[in-house]
Design a protein around this motif. Structure first.
Motif, PDB file in Angstrom:
ATOM      1  N   GLY A  25       0.507  -1.582  -0.250  1.00 49.68           N
ATOM      2  CA  GLY A  25      -0.072  -0.050   0.267  1.00 49.68           C
ATOM      3  C   GLY A  25       0.540   1.015   0.464  1.00 49.68           C
ATOM      4  O   GLY A  25       0.441   2.249  -0.136  1.00 49.68           O
ATOM      5  N   LEU A  26       1.912   1.680   1.263  1.00 45.13           N
ATOM      6  CA  LEU A  26       2.691   2.532   0.742  1.00 45.13           C
ATOM      7  C   LEU A  26       3.873   2.744  -0.749  1.00 45.13           C
ATOM      8  O   LEU A  26       3.276   4.043  -1.108  1.00 45.13           O
ATOM      9  CB  LEU A  26       3.645   2.355   2.233  1.00 45.13           C
ATOM     10  N   THR A  27       4.089   1.173  -0.873  1.00 46.72           N
ATOM     11  CA  THR A  27       4.407   1.234  -2.677  1.00 46.72           C
ATOM     12  C   THR A  27       3.316   1.948  -3.466  1.00 46.72           C
ATOM     13  O   THR A  27       3.834   3.227  -3.984  1.00 46.72           O
ATOM     14  CB  THR A  27       4.985   0.145  -2.861  1.00 46.72           C
ATOM     15  N   ALA A  28       2.369   1.637  -3.313  1.00 48.23           N
ATOM     16  CA  ALA A  28       1.645   2.192  -4.247  1.00 48.23           C
ATOM     17  C   ALA A  28       0.936   3.586  -4.235  1.00 48.23           C
ATOM     18  O   ALA A  28       0.836   4.378  -5.450  1.00 48.23           O
ATOM     19  CB  ALA A  28       0.352   1.610  -4.251  1.00 48.23           C
ATOM     20  N   PHE A  29       1.113   3.988  -3.349  1.00 47.77           N
ATOM     21  CA  PHE A  29       0.870   5.519  -2.881  1.00 47.77           C
ATOM     22  C   PHE A  29       2.070   6.232  -3.300  1.00 47.77           C
ATOM     23  O   PHE A  29       1.675   7.343  -3.783  1.00 47.77           O
ATOM     24  CB  PHE A  29       0.791   5.715  -1.216  1.00 47.77           C
ATOM     25  N   ILE A  30       3.419   6.117  -3.673  1.00 49.51           N
ATOM     26  CA  ILE A  30       3.933   6.550  -3.141  1.00 49.51           C
ATOM     27  C   ILE A  30       4.817   6.855  -5.111  1.00 49.51           C
ATOM     28  O   ILE A  30       4.258   7.739  -5.279  1.00 49.51           O
ATOM     29  CB  ILE A  30       5.566   5.879  -2.708  1.00 49.51           C
ATOM     30  N   THR A  31       3.949   5.466  -5.663  1.00 47.94           N
ATOM     31  CA  THR A  31       4.139   5.293  -7.081  1.00 47.94           C
ATOM     32  C   THR A  31       3.297   5.718  -7.319  1.00 47.94           C
ATOM     33  O   THR A  31       3.212   7.227  -8.686  1.00 47.94           O
ATOM     34  CB  THR A  31       3.970   3.944  -7.491  1.00 47.94           C
ATOM     35  N   SER A  32       1.782   6.358  -6.832  1.00 50.07           N
ATOM     36  CA  SER A  32       0.583   7.639  -7.679  1.00 50.07           C
ATOM     37  C   SER A  32       1.359   9.101  -7.216  1.00 50.07           C
ATOM     38  O   SER A  32       1.098   9.757  -8.325  1.00 50.07           O
ATOM     39  CB  SER A  32      -0.559   7.047  -6.777  1.00 50.07           C
ATOM     40  N   ILE A  33       1.637   8.916  -6.262  1.00 51.92           N
ATOM     41  CA  ILE A  33       2.730  10.338  -6.566  1.00 51.92           C
ATOM     42  C   ILE A  33       3.547  10.844  -7.057  1.00 51.92           C
ATOM     43  O   ILE A  33       3.216  11.951  -7.682  1.00 51.92           O
ATOM     44  CB  ILE A  33       2.719  10.331  -4.573  1.00 51.92           C
ATOM     45  N   ALA A  34       4.274  10.507  -7.640  1.00 50.84           N
ATOM     46  CA  ALA A  34       5.317  10.120  -7.750  1.00 50.84           C
ATOM     47  C   ALA A  34       4.931  10.630 -10.031  1.00 50.84           C
ATOM     48  O   ALA A  34       5.231  11.260 -10.564  1.00 50.84           O
ATOM     49  CB  ALA A  34       6.015   9.008  -7.803  1.00 50.84           C
ATOM     50  N   SER A  35       3.908   9.298  -9.922  1.00 47.38           N
ATOM     51  CA  SER A  35       3.251   9.062 -11.081  1.00 47.38           C
ATOM     52  C   SER A  35       2.869  10.995 -11.919  1.00 47.38           C
ATOM     53  O   SER A  35       2.996  11.581 -12.882  1.00 47.38           O
ATOM     54  CB  SER A  35       2.488   8.620 -11.337  1.00 47.38           C
ATOM     55  N   SER A  36       1.986  11.305 -11.023  1.00 44.37           N
ATOM     56  CA  SER A  36       1.440  12.962 -11.052  1.00 44.37           C
ATOM     57  C   SER A  36       2.361  14.032 -11.052  1.00 44.37           C
ATOM     58  O   SER A  36       2.775  14.530 -11.947  1.00 44.37           O
ATOM     59  CB  SER A  36       0.690  13.070  -9.904  1.00 44.37           C
ATOM     60  N   ILE A  37       3.692  13.583 -10.710  1.00 48.95           N
ATOM     61  CA  ILE A  37       4.519  14.681 -10.713  1.00 48.95           C
ATOM     62  C   ILE A  37       5.651  14.695 -11.809  1.00 48.95           C
ATOM     63  O   ILE A  37       5.647  15.559 -12.781  1.00 48.95           O
ATOM     64  CB  ILE A  37       5.562  14.472  -9.143  1.00 48.95           C
ATOM     65  N   LEU A  38       5.846  12.700 -12.280  1.00 49.03           N
ATOM     66  CA  LEU A  38       6.226  13.195 -13.323  1.00 49.03           C
ATOM     67  C   LEU A  38       5.065  13.820 -14.806  1.00 49.03           C
ATOM     68  O   LEU A  38       5.625  13.718 -15.606  1.00 49.03           O
ATOM     69  CB  LEU A  38       6.478  11.272 -13.481  1.00 49.03           C
ATOM     70  N   GLY A  39       4.186  13.778 -14.297  1.00 50.86           N
ATOM     71  CA  GLY A  39       3.410  14.114 -15.619  1.00 50.86           C
ATOM     72  C   GLY A  39       3.593  15.392 -16.123  1.00 50.86           C
ATOM     73  O   GLY A  39       3.064  15.880 -16.834  1.00 50.86           O
ATOM     74  N   LEU A  40       3.961  15.987 -15.105  1.00 52.51           N
ATOM     75  CA  LEU A  40       4.378  17.723 -15.333  1.00 52.51           C
ATOM     76  C   LEU A  40       5.255  17.862 -15.980  1.00 52.51           C
ATOM     77  O   LEU A  40       4.986  17.966 -16.507  1.00 52.51           O
ATOM     78  CB  LEU A  40       3.617  18.101 -13.617  1.00 52.51           C
ATOM     79  N   THR A  41       6.309  17.473 -15.539  1.00 48.48           N
ATOM     80  CA  THR A  41       7.911  17.181 -16.504  1.00 48.48           C
ATOM     81  C   THR A  41       7.490  16.728 -17.844  1.00 48.48           C
ATOM     82  O   THR A  41       8.328  17.071 -19.222  1.00 48.48           O
ATOM     83  CB  THR A  41       8.842  16.157 -16.141  1.00 48.48           C
ATOM     84  N   VAL A  42       6.321  15.731 -18.193  1.00 53.24           N
ATOM     85  CA  VAL A  42       5.948  15.559 -19.563  1.00 53.24           C
ATOM     86  C   VAL A  42       5.639  16.713 -20.413  1.00 53.24           C
ATOM     87  O   VAL A  42       6.517  16.733 -21.378  1.00 53.24           O
ATOM     88  CB  VAL A  42       5.245  14.313 -20.328  1.00 53.24           C
ATOM     89  N   SER A  43       5.192  17.131 -20.228  1.00 58.74           N
ATOM     90  CA  SER A  43       4.574  18.588 -20.722  1.00 58.74           C
ATOM     91  C   SER A  43       5.794  19.432 -20.346  1.00 58.74           C
ATOM     92  O   SER A  43       6.213  20.050 -22.095  1.00 58.74           O
ATOM     93  CB  SER A  43       4.094  19.379 -20.662  1.00 58.74           C
ATOM     94  N   LEU A  44       6.464  19.333 -19.558  1.00 56.49           N
ATOM     95  CA  LEU A  44       8.328  20.559 -19.900  1.00 56.49           C
ATOM     96  C   LEU A  44       9.318  18.948 -21.301  1.00 56.49           C
ATOM     97  O   LEU A  44       9.689  20.197 -22.104  1.00 56.49           O
ATOM     98  CB  LEU A  44       8.854  20.670 -19.089  1.00 56.49           C
ATOM     99  N   PHE A  45       9.270  18.088 -20.970  1.00 55.77           N
ATOM    100  CA  PHE A  45      10.348  17.565 -22.396  1.00 55.77           C
ATOM    101  C   PHE A  45       9.588  17.900 -23.851  1.00 55.77           C
ATOM    102  O   PHE A  45      10.714  17.599 -24.660  1.00 55.77           O
ATOM    103  CB  PHE A  45      10.275  15.989 -21.943  1.00 55.77           C
ATOM    104  N   ALA A  46       8.305  17.717 -23.598  1.00 58.14           N
ATOM    105  CA  ALA A  46       7.501  17.431 -24.688  1.00 58.14           C
ATOM    106  C   ALA A  46       8.216  19.225 -25.355  1.00 58.14           C
ATOM    107  O   ALA A  46       8.664  19.064 -26.801  1.00 58.14           O
ATOM    108  CB  ALA A  46       6.553  17.758 -24.700  1.00 58.14           C
ATOM    109  N   LEU A  47       7.797  19.945 -24.451  1.00 53.74           N
ATOM    110  CA  LEU A  47       8.092  21.853 -25.038  1.00 53.74           C
ATOM    111  C   LEU A  47       9.819  21.941 -25.413  1.00 53.74           C
ATOM    112  O   LEU A  47      10.131  22.625 -26.443  1.00 53.74           O
ATOM    113  CB  LEU A  47       7.169  22.460 -24.243  1.00 53.74           C
ATOM    114  N   LEU A  48      10.758  21.703 -24.465  1.00 54.75           N
ATOM    115  CA  LEU A  48      12.341  21.099 -24.860  1.00 54.75           C
ATOM    116  C   LEU A  48      12.291  20.432 -26.216  1.00 54.75           C
ATOM    117  O   LEU A  48      13.395  20.916 -27.419  1.00 54.75           O
ATOM    118  CB  LEU A  48      12.975  20.550 -23.311  1.00 54.75           C
ATOM    119  N   SER A  49      11.324  19.417 -26.189  1.00 53.12           N
ATOM    120  CA  SER A  49      12.208  18.366 -27.905  1.00 53.12           C
ATOM    121  C   SER A  49      11.694  19.437 -29.205  1.00 53.12           C
ATOM    122  O   SER A  49      12.235  19.955 -29.891  1.00 53.12           O
ATOM    123  CB  SER A  49      11.122  17.376 -27.872  1.00 53.12           C
ATOM    124  N   LEU A  50      10.372  20.760 -28.837  1.00 56.46           N
ATOM    125  CA  LEU A  50      10.216  20.824 -29.956  1.00 56.46           C
ATOM    126  C   LEU A  50      11.244  22.053 -30.022  1.00 56.46           C
ATOM    127  O   LEU A  50      10.906  22.698 -31.561  1.00 56.46           O
ATOM    128  CB  LEU A  50       8.851  21.289 -29.419  1.00 56.46           C
TER     129      LEU A  50
END
Length: 96
Positions: free
Chosen positions: A22-47
């Motif tokens: 349960g703790l691992t699933a919680f940490i994974t969900s938090i990390a996924s939401s934070i990493l979701g924000l960096t996707v837009s940054l990487f996409a913008l940098l690639s453009l």
């Protein structure tokens, strides 16, 4: 008799594994939401890199965006957590 003894002996271990899962699933969900924000940054940098003319760097940023996106590494982590949950449930079913 043996099944009851085994169930009593393994109950603390199964409880600890369930709590860690349960703790691992919680940490994974938090990390996924934070990493979701960096996707837009990487996409913008690639453009930006494609427009500047450094297409190798643009491809590298697109690959990073794919790995960090919800269909990349977070999906693999969720798959592994689900499989582990099913295995623990199977073992609990054997003990009951």
């Amino acid at each position: 008799m043996i099944k009851t003894t085994l169930r009593i002996a393994l109950t603390p271990a199964i409880l600890i594994v369930r709590l860690l899962l349960g703790l691992t699933a919680f940490i994974t969900s938090i990390a996924s939401s934070i990493l979701g924000l960096t996707v837009s940054l990487f996409a913008l940098l690639s453009l930006v890199e494609f427009f500047i003319g450094y297409w190798q760097n643009g491809i590298a940023f697109l690959v990073l965006a794919l790995l960090v996106s919800p269909i990349g590494l977070p999906a693999i982590a969720n798959l592994l957590l689900n499989r582990l949950d099913h295995m623990i449930g199977f073992l609990e079913g054997l003990l009951c």
